[in-house]
Structure formats: C-alpha cells, structure tokens
Design a protein around this motif. Structure first.
Motif, PDB file in Angstrom:
ATOM      1  N   VAL A 114       1.118  -1.316  -0.299  1.00  9.76           N
ATOM      2  CA  VAL A 114       0.032   0.264   0.158  1.00  9.76           C
ATOM      3  C   VAL A 114       0.923   1.245  -0.077  1.00  9.76           C
ATOM      4  O   VAL A 114       1.856   1.437   0.980  1.00  9.76           O
ATOM      5  N   ILE A 115       0.563   1.820  -1.315  1.00 12.65           N
ATOM      6  CA  ILE A 115       1.287   3.105  -1.041  1.00 12.65           C
ATOM      7  C   ILE A 115       0.232   4.445  -0.814  1.00 12.65           C
ATOM      8  O   ILE A 115      -0.599   4.947  -1.226  1.00 12.65           O
ATOM      9  N   VAL A 116       0.805   4.907   0.428  1.00 12.19           N
ATOM     10  CA  VAL A 116       0.510   6.250   0.671  1.00 12.19           C
ATOM     11  C   VAL A 116       0.622   7.746   0.415  1.00 12.19           C
ATOM     12  O   VAL A 116       1.845   7.549   1.186  1.00 12.19           O
ATOM     13  N   SER A 117       0.540   8.868   0.247  1.00  9.35           N
ATOM     14  CA  SER A 117       0.873  10.013  -0.075  1.00  9.35           C
ATOM     15  C   SER A 117      -0.243  10.942   0.249  1.00  9.35           C
ATOM     16  O   SER A 117      -1.260  11.128   0.063  1.00  9.35           O
ATOM     17  N   VAL A 118       0.434  11.291   1.230  1.00  8.22           N
ATOM     18  CA  VAL A 118      -0.223  13.033   1.983  1.00  8.22           C
ATOM     19  C   VAL A 118       0.198  14.176   1.272  1.00  8.22           C
ATOM     20  O   VAL A 118       1.088  14.175   2.439  1.00  8.22           O
ATOM     21  N   ASP A 119       0.106  14.418   0.196  1.00  4.56           N
ATOM     22  CA  ASP A 119       0.968  15.703  -0.109  1.00  4.56           C
ATOM     23  C   ASP A 119       0.078  17.329  -0.199  1.00  4.56           C
ATOM     24  O   ASP A 119       0.782  18.139  -0.010  1.00  4.56           O
ATOM     25  N   GLU A 120      -1.163  17.479   0.089  1.00  7.00           N
ATOM     26  CA  GLU A 120      -1.525  18.511   0.441  1.00  7.00           C
ATOM     27  C   GLU A 120      -2.253  18.585   1.316  1.00  7.00           C
ATOM     28  O   GLU A 120      -3.187  17.228   1.557  1.00  7.00           O
ATOM     29  N   LYS A 121      -3.178  19.250   2.073  1.00  6.04           N
ATOM     30  CA  LYS A 121      -3.786  19.580   2.829  1.00  6.04           C
ATOM     31  C   LYS A 121      -4.857  20.316   2.957  1.00  6.04           C
ATOM     32  O   LYS A 121      -4.932  21.713   2.778  1.00  6.04           O
ATOM     33  N   PRO A 122      -6.302  19.617   1.483  1.00 11.95           N
ATOM     34  CA  PRO A 122      -7.134  20.930   1.222  1.00 11.95           C
ATOM     35  C   PRO A 122      -7.647  21.820   2.269  1.00 11.95           C
ATOM     36  O   PRO A 122      -8.763  22.727   2.088  1.00 11.95           O
ATOM     37  N   GLY A 123      -7.561  21.315   3.617  1.00 13.63           N
ATOM     38  CA  GLY A 123      -8.892  22.361   4.752  1.00 13.63           C
ATOM     39  C   GLY A 123      -7.990  22.991   4.543  1.00 13.63           C
ATOM     40  O   GLY A 123      -8.986  23.932   5.905  1.00 13.63           O
ATOM     41  N   CYS A 124      -6.576  23.215   4.524  1.00 16.22           N
ATOM     42  CA  CYS A 124      -5.709  24.607   4.997  1.00 16.22           C
ATOM     43  C   CYS A 124      -5.660  25.618   4.090  1.00 16.22           C
ATOM     44  O   CYS A 124      -5.296  24.990   2.281  1.00 16.22           O
ATOM     45  N   GLN A 125      -5.733  26.375   4.584  1.00 20.41           N
ATOM     46  CA  GLN A 125      -5.432  27.562   3.615  1.00 20.41           C
ATOM     47  C   GLN A 125      -4.443  28.509   4.251  1.00 20.41           C
ATOM     48  O   GLN A 125      -3.870  28.670   4.967  1.00 20.41           O
ATOM     49  N   VAL A 126      -3.328  28.876   2.736  1.00 23.46           N
ATOM     50  CA  VAL A 126      -2.608  29.610   3.560  1.00 23.46           C
ATOM     51  C   VAL A 126      -2.459  30.715   4.213  1.00 23.46           C
ATOM     52  O   VAL A 126      -3.605  31.676   3.358  1.00 23.46           O
ATOM     53  N   LEU A 127      -1.974  31.372   4.671  1.00 23.79           N
ATOM     54  CA  LEU A 127      -2.561  33.390   5.730  1.00 23.79           C
ATOM     55  C   LEU A 127      -1.587  34.219   5.524  1.00 23.79           C
ATOM     56  O   LEU A 127      -2.582  35.008   5.261  1.00 23.79           O
ATOM     57  N   LYS A 128      -0.872  33.860   5.026  1.00 19.23           N
ATOM     58  CA  LYS A 128       0.148  35.014   5.281  1.00 19.23           C
ATOM     59  C   LYS A 128       1.583  33.951   4.185  1.00 19.23           C
ATOM     60  O   LYS A 128       1.263  33.125   4.620  1.00 19.23           O
ATOM     61  N   ASN A 129       2.546  35.290   3.194  1.00 12.89           N
ATOM     62  CA  ASN A 129       3.435  34.492   2.757  1.00 12.89           C
ATOM     63  C   ASN A 129       4.723  34.396   3.807  1.00 12.89           C
ATOM     64  O   ASN A 129       4.572  35.205   5.070  1.00 12.89           O
ATOM     65  N   THR A 130       5.481  33.463   3.608  1.00  9.06           N
ATOM     66  CA  THR A 130       6.489  33.035   4.851  1.00  9.06           C
ATOM     67  C   THR A 130       7.798  34.238   4.490  1.00  9.06           C
ATOM     68  O   THR A 130       8.936  34.454   5.136  1.00  9.06           O
ATOM     69  N   ALA A 131       7.071  34.835   3.259  1.00 10.17           N
ATOM     70  CA  ALA A 131       8.974  35.153   3.052  1.00 10.17           C
ATOM     71  C   ALA A 131       8.470  36.786   2.705  1.00 10.17           C
ATOM     72  O   ALA A 131       7.645  37.112   1.833  1.00 10.17           O
ATOM     73  N   ASP A 132       9.103  37.782   2.961  1.00  8.63           N
ATOM     74  CA  ASP A 132       8.800  39.201   2.559  1.00  8.63           C
ATOM     75  C   ASP A 132       8.704  39.443   1.186  1.00  8.63           C
ATOM     76  O   ASP A 132       9.546  39.005   0.152  1.00  8.63           O
ATOM     77  N   ASP A 133       7.794  40.322   0.197  1.00 10.34           N
ATOM     78  CA  ASP A 133       8.501  40.649  -1.004  1.00 10.34           C
ATOM     79  C   ASP A 133       9.275  41.613  -1.085  1.00 10.34           C
ATOM     80  O   ASP A 133       9.867  42.418  -0.550  1.00 10.34           O
ATOM     81  N   ARG A 134       9.848  41.528  -2.394  1.00  9.29           N
ATOM     82  CA  ARG A 134      11.262  41.717  -2.485  1.00  9.29           C
ATOM     83  C   ARG A 134      11.304  42.573  -3.887  1.00  9.29           C
ATOM     84  O   ARG A 134      10.280  42.732  -4.484  1.00  9.29           O
ATOM     85  N   LEU A 135      11.128  44.199  -2.921  1.00  3.34           N
ATOM     86  CA  LEU A 135       9.955  45.457  -4.008  1.00  3.34           C
ATOM     87  C   LEU A 135      12.132  46.318  -5.208  1.00  3.34           C
ATOM     88  O   LEU A 135      12.771  45.473  -4.425  1.00  3.34           O
ATOM     89  N   PRO A 136      11.362  46.244  -5.991  1.00  3.66           N
ATOM     90  CA  PRO A 136      12.793  46.839  -7.307  1.00  3.66           C
ATOM     91  C   PRO A 136      13.297  47.959  -6.633  1.00  3.66           C
ATOM     92  O   PRO A 136      12.136  48.631  -5.329  1.00  3.66           O
ATOM     93  N   VAL A 137      13.943  48.412  -7.261  1.00  5.94           N
ATOM     94  CA  VAL A 137      15.083  48.699  -6.818  1.00  5.94           C
ATOM     95  C   VAL A 137      15.585  49.501  -7.444  1.00  5.94           C
ATOM     96  O   VAL A 137      15.638  49.395  -8.575  1.00  5.94           O
TER      97      VAL A 137
END
Length: 137
Positions: A114-137
């Motif tokens: 039996v191969i079980v793969s759990v790679d998504e969490k359909p009930g979970c939504q990203v609340l914010k980015n993990t890294a800040d945006d890099r604005l143009p310089v």
C-alpha cells in the motif's frame, strides 16, 4: 504636454509599491489601475500634467525605467537542507505507484503493498507569505 522628471519619478515610485498600500484590493498594479490612481491624485501631489494621463502615458513612463509592475518574478527560498533528498524520495514513490498500476493493468504479478501519499491539506489555507516581498530597487 511636457511631463517633469519629478512627475515621472512619482509614477515610478507608485509602481514600485503595492496597490494594497493605497487601499486597493489588488496584489499587483495593472496599467489601468495605476493610470486611474495617478489621475485621481496627480493634482493633490503637485503634478497637474498627469491629471489627464492615460494608460499609454503611464506605460511610457514605466517603459523608460524598464518597469512592469503587472509582471513579477517569484523566488523560492530553500530552508530545508535535505529538500533534494526528500524530493527524490517523493518522486520515486510516485514512480513506484505508477509502475505498480502498469503491472496490474498488464496482468503481471505484483508485490502487495500500500502506498499512501499525503501531500496536500485541502482544509488548510495559506494565511500569509513566509517571506517578505522583494520590491524593485
């Protein structure tokens, strides 16, 4: 109509910021949205030459600076030093499952597993980015 370098700098500075900073519900500028914002606020900031600026004028100002705020590149910061090893393991699991299905379809004997793969969490939504945006310089 002549547009001053200060007015062009103001438009460029606006384009380098997010529409969210100005209360818009957009993540990125479009030429239309930026032109509307410029027209609405040009007189208030002392740039009457931009009070009737259309999309082509705004596009021209941004083109001088090679800015395209509607087109961004994302980057991925690797935080896990074992990412490549884990990625290879996941990909091999998918390949193994694919080969097992192919053998079953061809009527070949297969080792029962039996191969079980759990790679998504359909009930979970990203609340914010993990890294800040890099604005143009």
């Amino acid at each position: 109509m002549q547009i001053s370098s200060e007015a062009k700098a103001w438009v460029t500075e606006l384009a380098c910021r997010k529409p969210l900073d100005f209360g818009y519900p957009h993540e990125l500028w479009t030429i239309q949205l930026l032109a509307e914002h410029v027209r609405k606020h040009a007189n208030k900031y002392g740039f009457p030459s931009l009070a009737r600026a259309g999309k082509s004028v705004i596009h021209g100002i941004l083109a001088e600076q090679s800015l395209r705020p509607w087109k961004i590149n994302y980057y991925l910061e690797r935080r896990d030093p074992d990412f490549d090893v884990k990625k290879a393991h996941v990909l091999m699991t998918y390949k193994e499952a694919s080969l097992q299905q192919e053998r079953i379809k061809n009527g070949e004997p297969v080792e029962k597993k039996v191969i079980v793969s759990v790679d998504e969490k359909p009930g979970c939504q990203v609340l914010k980015n993990t890294a800040d945006d890099r604005l143009p310089v």
